[in-house]
Scaffold this motif. Structure first.
Motif, PDB file in Angstrom:
ATOM      1  N   ALA C 265     -23.158  36.173 -42.480  1.00 36.11           N
ATOM      2  CA  ALA C 265     -23.143  37.775 -41.778  1.00 36.11           C
ATOM      3  C   ALA C 265     -23.241  39.366 -42.347  1.00 36.11           C
ATOM      4  O   ALA C 265     -23.738  40.251 -41.830  1.00 36.11           O
ATOM      5  CB  ALA C 265     -21.281  38.075 -41.598  1.00 36.11           C
ATOM      6  N   LEU C 266     -23.223  39.553 -44.472  1.00 40.73           N
ATOM      7  CA  LEU C 266     -23.769  40.258 -44.546  1.00 40.73           C
ATOM      8  C   LEU C 266     -25.054  40.542 -44.493  1.00 40.73           C
ATOM      9  O   LEU C 266     -25.590  41.193 -44.283  1.00 40.73           O
ATOM     10  CB  LEU C 266     -22.870  40.323 -46.015  1.00 40.73           C
ATOM     11  CG  LEU C 266     -23.347  41.055 -47.434  1.00 40.73           C
ATOM     12  CD1 LEU C 266     -22.534  42.592 -46.640  1.00 40.73           C
ATOM     13  CD2 LEU C 266     -23.059  40.654 -48.392  1.00 40.73           C
ATOM     14  N   TYR C 267     -26.052  38.816 -44.935  1.00 39.76           N
ATOM     15  CA  TYR C 267     -27.496  39.263 -44.501  1.00 39.76           C
ATOM     16  C   TYR C 267     -27.695  39.206 -43.117  1.00 39.76           C
ATOM     17  O   TYR C 267     -28.855  40.233 -43.515  1.00 39.76           O
ATOM     18  CB  TYR C 267     -28.248  37.698 -44.527  1.00 39.76           C
ATOM     19  CG  TYR C 267     -27.434  37.179 -46.170  1.00 39.76           C
ATOM     20  CD1 TYR C 267     -26.973  35.959 -46.212  1.00 39.76           C
ATOM     21  CD2 TYR C 267     -27.337  37.503 -47.664  1.00 39.76           C
ATOM     22  CE1 TYR C 267     -27.232  35.203 -47.905  1.00 39.76           C
ATOM     23  CE2 TYR C 267     -27.582  36.988 -48.595  1.00 39.76           C
ATOM     24  CZ  TYR C 267     -26.882  35.932 -48.432  1.00 39.76           C
ATOM     25  OH  TYR C 267     -26.649  35.374 -49.848  1.00 39.76           O
ATOM     26  N   GLY C 268     -27.143  39.234 -42.089  1.00 41.63           N
ATOM     27  CA  GLY C 268     -27.398  39.276 -41.055  1.00 41.63           C
ATOM     28  C   GLY C 268     -26.832  41.557 -40.724  1.00 41.63           C
ATOM     29  O   GLY C 268     -28.550  41.724 -40.016  1.00 41.63           O
ATOM     30  N   ALA C 269     -26.309  41.297 -41.286  1.00 45.92           N
ATOM     31  CA  ALA C 269     -25.917  42.956 -41.206  1.00 45.92           C
ATOM     32  C   ALA C 269     -27.163  43.913 -42.153  1.00 45.92           C
ATOM     33  O   ALA C 269     -27.692  44.824 -41.049  1.00 45.92           O
ATOM     34  CB  ALA C 269     -23.896  43.054 -41.348  1.00 45.92           C
ATOM     35  N   LEU C 270     -27.427  43.587 -42.934  1.00 47.56           N
ATOM     36  CA  LEU C 270     -29.033  43.672 -43.218  1.00 47.56           C
ATOM     37  C   LEU C 270     -30.177  44.183 -42.979  1.00 47.56           C
ATOM     38  O   LEU C 270     -30.836  44.796 -43.022  1.00 47.56           O
ATOM     39  CB  LEU C 270     -28.902  43.751 -45.032  1.00 47.56           C
ATOM     40  CG  LEU C 270     -27.601  43.164 -46.196  1.00 47.56           C
ATOM     41  CD1 LEU C 270     -28.481  42.740 -47.495  1.00 47.56           C
ATOM     42  CD2 LEU C 270     -28.128  45.228 -46.701  1.00 47.56           C
ATOM     43  N   PHE C 271     -29.941  42.653 -42.482  1.00 49.29           N
ATOM     44  CA  PHE C 271     -31.519  42.847 -41.647  1.00 49.29           C
ATOM     45  C   PHE C 271     -31.480  44.063 -39.918  1.00 49.29           C
ATOM     46  O   PHE C 271     -32.112  44.080 -39.769  1.00 49.29           O
ATOM     47  CB  PHE C 271     -31.281  41.120 -40.938  1.00 49.29           C
ATOM     48  CG  PHE C 271     -32.190  40.764 -39.947  1.00 49.29           C
ATOM     49  CD1 PHE C 271     -32.461  41.238 -38.874  1.00 49.29           C
ATOM     50  CD2 PHE C 271     -33.990  41.155 -40.850  1.00 49.29           C
ATOM     51  CE1 PHE C 271     -34.282  41.133 -37.932  1.00 49.29           C
ATOM     52  CE2 PHE C 271     -35.219  40.221 -40.012  1.00 49.29           C
ATOM     53  CZ  PHE C 271     -34.944  40.250 -38.851  1.00 49.29           C
ATOM     54  N   ILE C 272     -29.975  43.796 -39.490  1.00 54.59           N
ATOM     55  CA  ILE C 272     -30.139  44.893 -38.601  1.00 54.59           C
ATOM     56  C   ILE C 272     -30.050  45.878 -38.355  1.00 54.59           C
ATOM     57  O   ILE C 272     -29.607  46.758 -37.743  1.00 54.59           O
ATOM     58  CB  ILE C 272     -28.782  43.956 -37.220  1.00 54.59           C
ATOM     59  CG1 ILE C 272     -27.952  44.327 -37.663  1.00 54.59           C
ATOM     60  CG2 ILE C 272     -29.014  42.600 -36.448  1.00 54.59           C
ATOM     61  CD1 ILE C 272     -26.890  43.609 -36.960  1.00 54.59           C
ATOM     62  N   GLN C 273     -29.572  46.406 -39.789  1.00 57.46           N
ATOM     63  CA  GLN C 273     -29.419  47.577 -39.981  1.00 57.46           C
ATOM     64  C   GLN C 273     -30.851  47.993 -40.401  1.00 57.46           C
ATOM     65  O   GLN C 273     -31.697  49.407 -40.275  1.00 57.46           O
ATOM     66  CB  GLN C 273     -28.615  47.691 -41.036  1.00 57.46           C
ATOM     67  CG  GLN C 273     -28.338  48.841 -41.959  1.00 57.46           C
ATOM     68  CD  GLN C 273     -28.616  50.381 -40.458  1.00 57.46           C
ATOM     69  OE1 GLN C 273     -27.647  50.200 -39.449  1.00 57.46           O
ATOM     70  NE2 GLN C 273     -28.866  51.587 -40.798  1.00 57.46           N
TER      71      GLN C 273
END
Lengths: 402, 288, 330
Positions: C265-273
């Protein structure tokens, strides 16, 4: 001896009395060599068509820099993609103001996008200048002294049509097609206000559509079956073309008012079918690059040369490129007027003191005027009617200027 | 009464737009058991190719044929180059690749062709028109039905069609009987792209050609394909027509334009709750 | 949780606490958004990653949470911190209610139903019969909360951005710990069992209907809380901010981050941000195309997501040979 001293003393007195002339004042974003201008535009996502404006403005400032800049300073135009998503606009605006430290935000595009940063820009006291939306709320110098629009606002335009209907066809039965978002609803409100209390009786049918719908044919059929004889068409280019064609093909021949956003001959009327658009009434303030009227116009010739040299990838048929060019020229004038006092305060002051400033890509008779109580630069438009080949202006320039 | 007639027929016309893209979706599903979200953008891109050819002076039908062929080749290439590397990845990862493809095609089309709308010619003679439907709308509907018939015959009665269905249904067993599964997938993509190109060229004269032409239609096509049953071409066409008519009638007479999409979707999901595989979809039976 | 994971987590939390004091306000704002998206993605992951129910419509729950917070603050005068549990509760119920009929749908058909939910959100939010509350197409503007008085009285000076960051960080920590508890316990195993082999799970006595609906509810609750926090951070909600593309972005986030993993979830959030911003820097002409290339590239390199790649790396280094154990990742 005294004679030679006198001019020196006089000069010294002058310098002491007018200190501002000798001093340069800079806010973040301005220096001896550069002026940083920030912008947000949708270069991706469903509204990417408007990205053409950002590209045209960038091209304009490349031209300005080639000519030596503004008062000797190069323009650094920093434009970020916000995908037409307000959260992204907030993020990009904060980046421009807090990280890139621009002098001002210029022509950020979209009503929801600008609404999202409206309070922030005024709290930070950074100019949110010449926003690219026709919503009416930007003309509020008392509460939001740092925000100013540029184009004639939608309600003003709609009121002009309403007035024309009341004058020419007071017993009209009106049908309205509108895009179901901020822009469409703003036009609708202005139209209803312009018609006055009898709008409830005069508007016999209203139909809305979403941008995600493939066609508006169904809506046109709904409007036709209401028996209306006047049609107010509040649509963006693709849907405008569909509406014009569908109305004609279904045999409905109302008096057709088309909003300014979609009145391009080459990009809207031609795909719809020039013969199907005969009689369409619209208002204009900018010259249409596809209208034969301006084929030999010197201002448009200059514009075409500019496009060929600085914006060659863009579509010459796209009226956004003339819009972008014109609004960038307005900013150039404001910054020129600032001289060496490049503070945010002075930028707004100069923007609020344009006196009948003329850009030749605007229609003849339309000039830009602002004042500390009038934050609506362009308030004049002229009605024009399509005759099958080009638009013919009629009536006078209608102005809302105080 | 006449108003209802108008809306019904207009609904059929819009419905055939949805149906034509839904056919492409069903096509790709039957070949790969995946729904390609980039199908709409591939169709749009193919239509732009056709537009460029016609603009350069080529006649309509030669451009049409060349585009369909070109789309076929493009589909095969995309499968071999873009999809092949993620064959064994989880399903959702492949879906993300489709999304990546979608945004790339959309963005590149906008960059190359700009966002101003373009007209696309219609090959159908005026004589084809009915009282309530324009010649092109009638023609587009007929072409959709023709493509449907061809697909049906292909999948049901030709050995190649059977091989493709087998490869998607059970790749392991298919390999054992000698079917080149990899090439079946590529063929499936090619055919789906070709069907999509036809859809795009039928749709463009009605809605005008621009890079976002298919984004709205994809949603309706997706709903239509599932409503009809994701593995039934006939179901897809029926689904498309139903969705088109339903939306028009809802918007004009029932709930108004603002909420017609919501109500239509609720109804569609409602139907799916009663018949979870759509009208004609085959019920999934799995051995435990 | 083994010792290594605990140490890593504590380190991360410490770093997270230091961040707002070394970053500018703008970067702190971006970090706050990353945390918000991480919560939203964790919610989606519970449903799609751990429980196997595809949702293409989580943007709708994000929108419901956002509007709940906005309406409560704007019209109800409710203080910002109280809107969070309310938004969570509303979305828990909404998700559960949606999950019930969704039980009949599988795979693609479920995807369509959730897709329909996402597509329906903007028109519903714009509908004129609830315009009074939702502000219609104009949306609602929210005022950013200031740090509370007791903090200033205690001598700690924070600005609004920093305070909001810590507020979101605290909620994120609570939710992540709750989430970890959920997925590593009985319930999590039940969810995974339902995902991997539905019939076997039922045969073993798991009440699949209840668990699946609950999964929907809890997942919607997480994403709804994220929506409320996001609304407060951005200070504005409008119907077209919550289009179907937001739902698709969330799906992309959990796949790139790593399905069925908390760190994903954290990696994905960094990606989409951040990746869209990077794409924008690289190309003005076609930024979306660059983003699409990044997407495809990421999936090629890491088909099981960033979390999967990290896991493979650390496992490889630890054991020095291929692991034969069946992973929880699909």
């Amino acid at each position: 001896m005294k004679r030679r001293l006198l001019p020196a003393v006089a000069l010294l007195a002058a310098t002491l009395t007018f200190p501002a002339l000798a001093q340069k004042k800079y806010d973040p974003g301005a220096s001896d060599t550069e002026i940083r201008i920030g912008n947000t535009n949708p270069y991706s996502g469903p509204a990417s068509a408007y990205g053409a404006i950002g590209k045209a403005i960038a091209a304009y400032f490349r031209m300005v820099n080639d000519r030596g800049g503004i008062n000797g300073r190069k323009v650094n135009f920093m434009s970020y993609d916000d995908g037409y998503s307000p959260p992204k606009t907030v993020e990009m605006a904060r980046k421009l103001v807090e990280q890139d430290e621009v002098l001002l935000l210029f022509q950020s595009l979209g009503t929801p996008s600008n609404t999202a940063i409206h309070k922030y820009m005024n709290a930070k006291k950074v100019p949110q200048l010449f926003v690219a939306t026709g919503a009416t709320k930007w003309n509020d110098p008392k509460n939001y002294p740092w925000t100013m629009g540029w184009q004639p606002n939608y309600q003003t335009e709609a009121r002009i049509y309403a007035r024309h209907i009341l004058q020419t066809k007071p017993n009209a039965k009106i049908a309205v097609l509108y895009q179901n978002d901020d822009y469409g609803k703003d036009y609708l409100k202005g139209f209803e206000d312009g018609l006055g209390p009898q709008h409830q009786n005069m508007i016999v049918a209203k139909a809305s559509y979403e941008v995600s719908e493939p066609t508006v044919d169904s809506q046109i059929l709904q409007l036709k079956s209401s028996g209306a004889d006047v049609f107010f068409n509040i649509t963006t280019p693709k849907f405008a073309a569909q509406a014009i064609r569908a109305a004609y093909d279904s045999g409905w021949k109302p008096v057709h008012y088309l909003n300014n956003v979609s009145n391009s001959v080459g990009s809207v009327l031609k795909p719809a079918g020039l013969e199907k658009a005969v009689g369409v009434i619209t208002s204009a303030y900018v010259k249409d690059p596809t209208d034969k009227r301006w084929a030999n116009d010197p201002a448009m010739k200059t514009w075409r040369e500019f496009m060929a040299k600085y914006n060659a990838d863009a579509d010459l048929q796209d009226p956004f490129n003339v819009y972008g060019y014109s609004v960038a020229a307005t900013l150039e004038q404001v910054l020129k007027q600032c001289g060496d006092t490049l503070t945010r305060d002075n930028v707004m002051k100069q923007a609020a003191s344009l006196k009948r400033f003329r850009i030749d890509t605007l229609l003849p008779g339309i000039a830009i005027s602002t004042s500390p109580t009038d934050y609506a630069p362009i308030e004049a438009m002229q009605l024009e009617r399509f005759n099958g080949h080009e638009f013919e202006l009629f009536g006078e320039v209608i102005s809302n200027e105080q | 009464m006449e108003a209802v007639m108008f809306q019904l027929l207009a609904g059929l016309a819009t419905g055939s737009i949805y149906a034509s893209l839904a056919l492409a979706l069903v096509m790709i599903y039957q070949a790969t058991h995946l729904v390609n979200f980039a199908q709409g953008e591939m169709a749009m891109f193919a239509t732009y190719l056709a537009w460029s050819l016609i603009n350069a002076g080529m006649g309509y039908w030669p451009a049409f044929c060349l585009t369909v062929l070109g789309a076929f080749v493009l589909g095969v290439l995309i499968e071999r180059i873009v999809i092949r590397p993620v064959e064994n990845a989880p399903v959702l990862a492949v879906v993300v690749v489709f999304i990546g493809l979608l945004v790339i095609l959309n963005s590149v089309a906008g960059w190359i062709f700009s966002y101003t709308i373009k007209s696309f010619p219609s090959p159908f003679p005026p004589a084809l028109g009915l009282r309530y439907m324009s010649p092109h709308q009638v023609g587009a509907l007929l072409v959709t039905l023709l493509v449907l018939a061809l697909l049906y015959v292909f999948f049901r009665f030709t050995p190649l069609g059977l091989a493709m269905r087998a490869a998607a249904e059970n790749p392991v067993s298919s390999r054992l009987v000698g079917i080149r599964v990899g090439w079946m997938l590529a063929l499936g993509w090619g055919l789906a792209a070709a069907v999509g190109a036809v859809a795009g060229m039928m749709v463009a004269p009605i809605v005008y050609l621009d890079p976002n032409m298919m984004s709205g239609i994809l949603l309706y096509a997706f709903a239509a394909a599932l409503l009809g049953g994701i593995d039934s071409p006939g179901g897809a066409v029926l689904g498309g027509l139903v969705v088109g008519v339903l939306e028009n009638l809802l918007g004009a007479f029932v709930i108004g334009n603002e909420l017609k999409l919501v109500v239509a979707l609720v109804l569609i999901v409602g139907v799916l709750l009663v018949r979870p595989s759509g009208f004609f979809g085959s019920v999934q039976v799995s051995r435990v | 949780m083994n010792r290594k994971m605990v140490t890593v987590t504590i380190l991360l939390v410490v770093m997270a606490c230091i961040l707002p004091f070394v970053l500018t306000n703008y970067r702190t704002f971006q970090a706050t958004l990353v945390l918000v998206y991480a919560i939203a993605l964790l919610g989606l992951n519970i449903l799609t990653g751990y429980n196997g129910q595809i949702s293409l419509g989580h943007g709708a729950f994000y929108a419901i949470g956002a509007y709940a917070a906005a309406i409560l603050m704007d019209q109800g005068g409710v203080p910002y911190w109280a809107t969070i549990p309310i938004a969570g509760a509303v979305c828990l119920v909404a998700g559960f209610l949606f999950g019930l009929p969704a039980l009949r749908l599988e795979g693609l058909y479920l995807a369509l139903a959730t897709f329909a939910l996402a597509v329906s959100m903007p028109p519903i939010l714009k509908a004129h019969f609830i315009e009074k509350w939702t502000g219609g197409v104009q949306g609602i503007v929210i005022i950013k909360p200031d740090p509370p008085a007791w903090l200033a009285a205690a001598g700690v000076k924070l600005n609004a951005d920093q305070w909001l960051y810590f507020f979101v960080l605290a909620i994120a920590l609570v939710l992540f710990i709750m989430g970890w508890n959920l997925v590593s316990g009985r319930i999590g195993r039940a969810l995974v069992a339902i995902r991997d082999h539905h019939t076997a799970a039922e045969a073993m006595g798991i009440n699949t209907a209840l668990y699946k609906s609950l999964a929907f509810g809890v997942s919607a609750m997480y994403t709804g809380i994220a929506g409320a926090l996001g609304a407060i951070a951005v200070q504005f909600v409008a119907p077209d901010s919550f289009s179907v593309f937001l739902s698709i972005t969330f799906l992309v986030g959990i796949v790139v981050g790593g399905l069925a993993s908390l760190s994903g979830a954290l990696y994905g959030a960094l990606f989409i941000q951040f990746v869209p911003n990077i794409a924008d820097e690289l190309s003005k002409a076609a930024p979306w195309a660059v983003f699409g290339v990044f997407l495809i590239g990421f999936v090629y390199l890491m088909p099981t997501g960033a979390a999967g790649a990290v896991r493979a790396l650390t496992r490889g280094r630890r054991e020095g040979k291929l692991s034969h154990a069946k992973e929880a990742l699909p």
